[in-house]
Enzyme design. Structure first.
Site, PDB file in Angstrom:
ATOM      1  CE  LYS A 175      -1.516   2.965   2.571  1.00  0.00           C
ATOM      2  NZ  LYS A 175      -1.390   4.210   1.790  1.00  0.00           N
TER       3      LYS A 175
ATOM      4  CD  GLU B 126      13.877   0.823   8.697  1.00  0.00           C
ATOM      5  OE1 GLU B 126      14.491   1.847   9.060  1.00  0.00           O
ATOM      6  OE2 GLU B 126      14.308  -0.325   8.890  1.00  0.00           O
TER       7      GLU B 126
ATOM      8  CB  CYS C  43      13.772   9.182   7.257  1.00  0.00           C
ATOM      9  SG  CYS C  43      14.677   8.058   6.196  1.00  0.00           S
TER      10      CYS C  43
ATOM     11  CD  GLU D 155      10.750  13.199  10.496  1.00  0.00           C
ATOM     12  OE1 GLU D 155       9.593  12.803  10.678  1.00  0.00           O
ATOM     13  OE2 GLU D 155      11.628  12.509   9.959  1.00  0.00           O
TER      14      GLU D 155
HETATM   15  P1  NAD Z   1       3.032   8.904   6.997  1.00  0.00           P
HETATM   16  O1  NAD Z   1       3.276   8.233   8.290  1.00  0.00           O
HETATM   17  O2  NAD Z   1       2.053   9.998   6.938  1.00  0.00           O
HETATM   18  O3  NAD Z   1       2.580   7.857   5.897  1.00  0.00           O
HETATM   19  C1  NAD Z   1       3.379   6.720   5.599  1.00  0.00           C
HETATM   20  C2  NAD Z   1       2.465   5.636   5.087  1.00  0.00           C
HETATM   21  O4  NAD Z   1       1.684   5.162   6.187  1.00  0.00           O
HETATM   22  C3  NAD Z   1       1.481   6.078   4.006  1.00  0.00           C
HETATM   23  O5  NAD Z   1       1.350   5.049   3.051  1.00  0.00           O
HETATM   24  C4  NAD Z   1       0.196   6.253   4.807  1.00  0.00           C
HETATM   25  O6  NAD Z   1      -0.955   6.089   4.005  1.00  0.00           O
HETATM   26  C5  NAD Z   1       0.328   5.130   5.813  1.00  0.00           C
HETATM   27  N1  NAD Z   1      -0.461   5.278   7.034  1.00  0.00           N
HETATM   28  C6  NAD Z   1      -0.646   6.387   7.773  1.00  0.00           C
HETATM   29  N2  NAD Z   1      -1.418   6.109   8.845  1.00  0.00           N
HETATM   30  C7  NAD Z   1      -1.726   4.798   8.778  1.00  0.00           C
HETATM   31  C8  NAD Z   1      -2.497   3.913   9.588  1.00  0.00           C
HETATM   32  N3  NAD Z   1      -3.118   4.338  10.685  1.00  0.00           N
HETATM   33  N4  NAD Z   1      -2.588   2.629   9.210  1.00  0.00           N
HETATM   34  C9  NAD Z   1      -1.970   2.168   8.110  1.00  0.00           C
HETATM   35  N5  NAD Z   1      -1.239   2.960   7.294  1.00  0.00           N
HETATM   36  C10 NAD Z   1      -1.112   4.261   7.626  1.00  0.00           C
HETATM   37  O7  NAD Z   1       4.481   9.377   6.497  1.00  0.00           O
HETATM   38  P2  NAD Z   1       4.833  10.206   5.180  1.00  0.00           P
HETATM   39  O8  NAD Z   1       4.408  11.607   5.421  1.00  0.00           O
HETATM   40  O9  NAD Z   1       4.353   9.481   3.976  1.00  0.00           O
HETATM   41  O10 NAD Z   1       6.424  10.083   5.179  1.00  0.00           O
HETATM   42  C11 NAD Z   1       7.216  10.899   5.937  1.00  0.00           C
HETATM   43  C12 NAD Z   1       7.627  10.214   7.220  1.00  0.00           C
HETATM   44  O11 NAD Z   1       8.267   8.986   6.918  1.00  0.00           O
HETATM   45  C13 NAD Z   1       8.642  11.013   7.992  1.00  0.00           C
HETATM   46  O12 NAD Z   1       8.348  10.942   9.357  1.00  0.00           O
HETATM   47  C14 NAD Z   1       9.944  10.306   7.692  1.00  0.00           C
HETATM   48  O13 NAD Z   1      10.954  10.488   8.636  1.00  0.00           O
HETATM   49  C15 NAD Z   1       9.499   8.912   7.611  1.00  0.00           C
HETATM   50  N6  NAD Z   1      10.464   8.126   6.850  1.00  0.00           N
HETATM   51  C16 NAD Z   1      11.247   7.208   7.489  1.00  0.00           C
HETATM   52  C17 NAD Z   1      12.195   6.494   6.789  1.00  0.00           C
HETATM   53  C18 NAD Z   1      13.073   5.470   7.451  1.00  0.00           C
HETATM   54  O14 NAD Z   1      13.610   4.640   6.751  1.00  0.00           O
HETATM   55  N7  NAD Z   1      13.234   5.487   8.753  1.00  0.00           N
HETATM   56  C19 NAD Z   1      12.345   6.708   5.432  1.00  0.00           C
HETATM   57  C20 NAD Z   1      11.544   7.644   4.828  1.00  0.00           C
HETATM   58  C21 NAD Z   1      10.582   8.343   5.544  1.00  0.00           C
END
Ligand code: NAD
Length: 476
Positions: free
Chosen positions: A172, A247, A281, A381
């Protein structure tokens, strides 16, 4: 305009239930460039059913045969790398020069790395421990939840090792950047991966994402995303005791110790942090510097920032593009206002829209000096082009400030010798540390301490995430 009306379930493109769609917006033009299905929870159920049905045969296939599929996917990705870079640039906003290298080049490199790792894994014999034989087996059906900042890279970091291990999966992707997932699925379909091994479902995290995470037939969830989403997903997986790989977010420190080569450390810190407009990230968003060198650091930082041009992502000359969305832009500009109100010293950029950009979610790259680590802008962040320069009075204080964070994803140390830098790096509570300019290594274990996550991706450690261990006791 691309219109995707189907999901990929059980080896076929099939219509989503209902007619709801998600609009994909080009962040540089603010134009809608595509629509994808906003799937329902019944679509999620179908996809999990297909992945469960495919698991016995796929997990019994030899590792060599599975790796051959991974190799064919890697080759097909490589053939379409320019298309991948342009597609991700259009949905995510990263300028093409970097998109070719990072958004397309990196996932292809990672996919290929799992061909090598898979072939080594195929040759590993079960371990003998006394009268026991110990096998490594695939964990089962996996749900993959991915974000928008390096969307294909984060997907491949899960899909490749899962295929090698013998798992089946449902992806997803983020609703901001789902188009690259359709391209990947097209490739997976074209190489003839057995039906149901890989399934694609698009939709909102709160609905379809949660359905994929709570489903009793799912054995493991791997999420890359915010700490908030990662924690929620762990709750969803807890009642059925799923393995959860997270992650998550970061607020990483770039520790520049007394005696370090500022002429190298500061420009490298600016370029690395501003890559993808700070939407990384692992971005080194806190630059921790000796107080008596802060003025010199500020000058070097401003000069380095001036050399990074911003604008149309299709133009190869630009390093900085727009942020991914209108909401990300307003979040980042709010944080810049917060920094000013908290008393941090604004030395570059600011909260107002940059001049000369009638369209696009552009934000001024911003640097604050005299930041206190207790400030909101140093603790949370921001996920945008905002650097905090934090002055300190000793090496010990630098380490303490670096560790005074809820996150622990990445970090860097600059010192006059590698020995001194490694010594400081060992004291950082974080999953990786770049020493004196050491580069990202796609074979090294990647993951976080503290609220930055659990588990590791990439390399052999990334494969291990998808394995269960079975001990068979033999009669003696
Ligand atoms: P987000 O958490 O808003 O969304 C990430 C994914 O999770 C999306 O596909 C979203 O639809 C899904 N999601 C959100 N809530 C959910 C729930 N309750 N149940 C199931 N799925 C859900 O993050 P974003 O804005 O897309 O990405 C940015 C974030 O990701 C930042 O915090 C960044 O640091 C982190 N990130 C971490 C890494 C790593 O490897 N540690 C890498 C890239 C990004």
């Amino acid at each position: 305009m691309q219109i995707h009306s189907d999901l990929y379930v059980g080896g076929e493109w099939t219509a989503a239930t209902g007619s709801n769609v998600i609009e994909v917006v080009n962040p540089a033009t603010e134009q809608v460039i595509a629509t994808v299905p906003a799937a329902s929870t019944s679509d999620a159920d179908r996809a999990v059913g297909a992945a469960r049905a495919a698991f016995p045969a796929w997990s019994q296939l030899s590792v060599e045969e599975r790796v051959n599929y991974v190799e064919r996917i890697a080759d097909a990705l490589a053939e379409r790398s320019e298309e991948i870079a342009a597609l991700i640039s259009s949905e995510q906003g990263m300028p093409m020069t970097n998109a070719r290298r990072v958004q397309a080049g990196l996932p292809i490199m990672v996919m290929k790395s799992f061909v090598e790792i898979g072939r080594e894994f195929a040759n590993i014999e079960p371990e003998h421990i006394g009268h026991s034989l110990v096998f490594e087996e695939p964990i089962g059906v996996c749900t993959f939840i991915t974000p928008w900042n390096y969307p294909l890279h984060q997907t491949i970091g899960k899909v490749a090792p899962a295929l090698v291990a013998g798992c089946t999966m449902i992806l997803k992707p983020s609703s901001e950047t789902p188009l690259n997932a359709f391209l990947l699925t097209d490739i997976i379909d074209s190489v003839g991966l057995p039906a149901g091994v890989f399934n694609l479902v698009t939709g909102a995290g709160r609905t379809v994402g949660e359905a994929l995470c709570v489903h009793p037939e799912v054995d493991m969830i791997s999420i890359t995303g915010s700490t908030e989403a990662g924690a929620r997903i762990a709750e969803l997986g807890a009642p059925t005791v799923k393995r959860i790989c997270q992650e998550l977010g970061g607020k990483s420190a770039n520790v520049i110790l007394n005696g370090a080569d500022l002429g190298k450390a500061v420009p490298a810190g600016i370029t690395g942090m501003m890559l993808n407009c700070g939407q990384t990230c692992t971005a080194l968003t806190r630059m921790i510097v000796p107080r008596n060198q802060q003025d010199e650091v500020v000058n070097l930082a401003i000069n380095a920032l001036d050399s990074l041009s911003m604008g149309d992502p299709t133009n190869d000359e630009h390093f900085l593009g727009p942020l991914v969305s209108a909401s990300q832009k307003s979040t980042v500009q709010d944080y810049i206002r917060t920094g000013i109100n908290e008393g941090a010293r604004l030395v570059a950029g600011g909260p107002d829209d940059p001049e000369g950009y009638p369209a696009g979610f552009y934000v001024q790259p911003t640097i604050f000096a005299d930041v206190k680590n207790s400030m909101v802008i140093a603790q949370e962040e921001i996920f945008g082009p905002v650097l905090c320069i934090i002055p300190v009075d000793s090496d010990d204080e630098a380490i303490a400030v670096a560790n005074d964070s809820p996150f622990g994803l990445s970090g860097a140390v600059w010192a006059e010798t590698n020995e001194r830098a490694i010594d400081a790096a060992r004291k950082l509570q974080t999953g990786q540390v770049m020493v004196n300019g050491g580069r990202f290594n796609p074979l090294a274990p990647f993951g976080g301490y503290k609220t930055s996550g659990n588990g590791r991706e990439l390399g052999r450690a990334g494969l291990d995430e998808f394995l269960e261990t079975k001990a068979i006791q033999l009669p003696v």
